[in-house]
Design a protein around this motif. Sequence first.
Motif, short mmCIF file in Angstrom:
data_model
loop_
_atom_site.label_atom_id
_atom_site.label_comp_id
_atom_site.label_asym_id
_atom_site.label_seq_id
_atom_site.Cartn_x
_atom_site.Cartn_y
_atom_site.Cartn_z
N LYS A 6 0.82 -1.21 0.00
CA LYS A 6 0.00 0.00 0.00
C LYS A 6 0.85 1.25 0.00
CE LYS A 6 -3.76 -2.26 2.54
NZ LYS A 6 -4.57 -2.25 3.80
N GLY A 7 2.14 1.10 -0.26
CA GLY A 7 3.03 2.25 -0.32
C GLY A 7 3.86 2.41 0.94
N VAL A 8 4.75 3.39 0.92
CA VAL A 8 5.65 3.65 2.04
C VAL A 8 5.78 5.15 2.25
CG1 VAL A 8 7.71 3.58 0.54
CG2 VAL A 8 7.93 3.13 3.01
N ASP A 9 5.79 5.56 3.51
CA ASP A 9 6.03 6.96 3.87
C ASP A 9 7.44 7.07 4.42
OD1 ASP A 9 3.43 7.88 3.21
OD2 ASP A 9 2.68 7.15 5.13
N ARG B 89 24.93 13.62 12.82
CA ARG B 89 24.32 12.29 12.80
C ARG B 89 22.81 12.36 12.57
NH1 ARG B 89 28.54 8.34 13.09
NH2 ARG B 89 30.38 9.62 13.55
N ILE B 90 22.31 11.33 11.88
CA ILE B 90 20.94 11.34 11.38
C ILE B 90 20.23 10.01 11.65
CG2 ILE B 90 21.39 13.06 9.59
CD1 ILE B 90 21.16 9.33 8.71
N PHE B 91 18.96 9.98 11.29
CA PHE B 91 18.18 8.74 11.31
C PHE B 91 17.30 8.72 10.07
CE2 PHE B 91 15.91 12.02 13.60
CZ PHE B 91 14.63 11.97 13.06
N ALA B 92 16.94 7.53 9.64
CA ALA B 92 16.01 7.35 8.52
C ALA B 92 14.95 6.34 8.95
CB ALA B 92 16.73 6.85 7.28
N CYS B 93 13.70 6.58 8.59
CA CYS B 93 12.61 5.68 8.94
C CYS B 93 11.68 5.49 7.75
CB CYS B 93 11.80 6.23 10.11
SG CYS B 93 12.70 6.36 11.68
N ALA B 94 11.01 4.34 7.75
CA ALA B 94 10.06 4.01 6.69
C ALA B 94 8.81 3.41 7.31
CB ALA B 94 10.68 3.02 5.72
N ALA B 95 7.68 3.97 6.97
CA ALA B 95 6.39 3.42 7.40
C ALA B 95 5.78 2.71 6.19
CB ALA B 95 5.47 4.52 7.90
N ALA B 96 5.96 1.38 6.13
CA ALA B 96 5.36 0.57 5.07
C ALA B 96 3.91 0.32 5.47
CB ALA B 96 6.12 -0.73 4.90
N THR B 97 3.00 0.97 4.80
CA THR B 97 1.62 1.03 5.23
C THR B 97 1.03 -0.35 5.50
OG1 THR B 97 1.34 3.05 3.92
CG2 THR B 97 -0.67 1.90 4.63
N GLY B 98 0.56 -0.54 6.72
CA GLY B 98 -0.12 -1.76 7.10
C GLY B 98 0.78 -2.97 7.30
N ASP B 99 2.10 -2.80 7.15
CA ASP B 99 2.98 -3.96 7.24
C ASP B 99 4.03 -3.82 8.34
OD1 ASP B 99 3.63 -6.56 5.58
OD2 ASP B 99 5.56 -5.65 6.08
N HIS B 100 4.85 -2.78 8.29
CA HIS B 100 5.89 -2.60 9.30
C HIS B 100 6.38 -1.16 9.32
CE1 HIS B 100 8.42 -3.51 5.68
NE2 HIS B 100 9.17 -2.57 6.21
N PHE B 101 7.10 -0.84 10.36
CA PHE B 101 7.76 0.46 10.52
C PHE B 101 9.21 0.16 10.84
CE2 PHE B 101 9.09 4.37 12.51
CZ PHE B 101 8.31 5.36 11.92
N ALA B 102 10.15 0.78 10.12
CA ALA B 102 11.56 0.44 10.29
C ALA B 102 12.42 1.70 10.27
CB ALA B 102 12.02 -0.51 9.18
N CYS B 103 13.47 1.70 11.09
CA CYS B 103 14.39 2.84 11.16
C CYS B 103 15.83 2.36 11.23
CB CYS B 103 14.13 3.69 12.40
SG CYS B 103 12.52 4.48 12.48
#
Length: 297
Positions: A159-162, A178-192
């Motif tokens: 369903k896409g990724v934010d 220093r930084i961070f990156a995150c991905a919200a894969a809609t309805g599946d998982h959240f990862a950083c």
Amino acid sequence: MSRSTLTTFIALLLFSWSATCAPPASIQLLPSLVETTTLGPYGKGRGQTGSTSATSFVELQLNLCNSGFAGCYASGASIPEGGELIYATGPNVVTVNEICSSDTADLQSYLGEAWPNDYTYSVFMPAVDKRTAEAYRCKDTRFLYGSLVLGRVEKTKWKGVDPYGGKYTSQDTSNEQRIFACAAATGDHFACTTHLSSSSEPLALAQCKALMFDAIPYLKSTSGSSAKTVVGGDFNLEYDPDDAENAQKCVPSGWTRKGDGDVQHVVFTNDLKFASSKKYGLSYTDHDGWLVKLTTT
């Protein structure tokens, strides 16, 4: 209620709403620097390697030392080596530190090859150059230097990724912020992923807490994600109960941490259960590949 009183009341509500929705003071979001690519289905390659079990969830953490500056740099050889490990292990999420923006497509193709029938995404966030407030660059200045989240989502569930990325408010004196990156894969998982300060353990711990206690809850709320969550990275912190800067101190309640015995860690919400872990020695970087196998509950 008079019109003036009502106007004041609405203004207070709006102020309260905006304050509640503002990012935590410990981080600064930088959406203009985030690079995102989706791919899929890949449909080619050597064949699927990822587990077809509905309850399997695998995270692979890599630090590939490919900036061109560090002594562990191996003229780009760590990228295909890391890519082959991605393909061989078939993870659901890969978190990668110390790469160039030009490496993203190569690494994503290995994940696509491991999951040829599904969608994959990449979220790349460059470090920030203190001197310019712009993206930090690899030694080959054509490309940006930073960290990457790669993920796979089953084709029927895609369903896409934010994408999200930012830097920590607290930084050391280095030009590399220093930084961070995150991905919200809609309805599946959240990862950083993140790569924390190497010059100060107290600062690395503060950055870790900013990610785990501030950034992730805020971003999950912003994205509307209630999905299982995994964080992998080079924390530049070790697990040591006798150390004031013990890596365990940035693990919130309801989460579990599994470290590689050095500075790389995978932290996950307790709707995921630990199954096993394995270190993979790599020839072209000074960090092992750190694989953590999880199961959904």
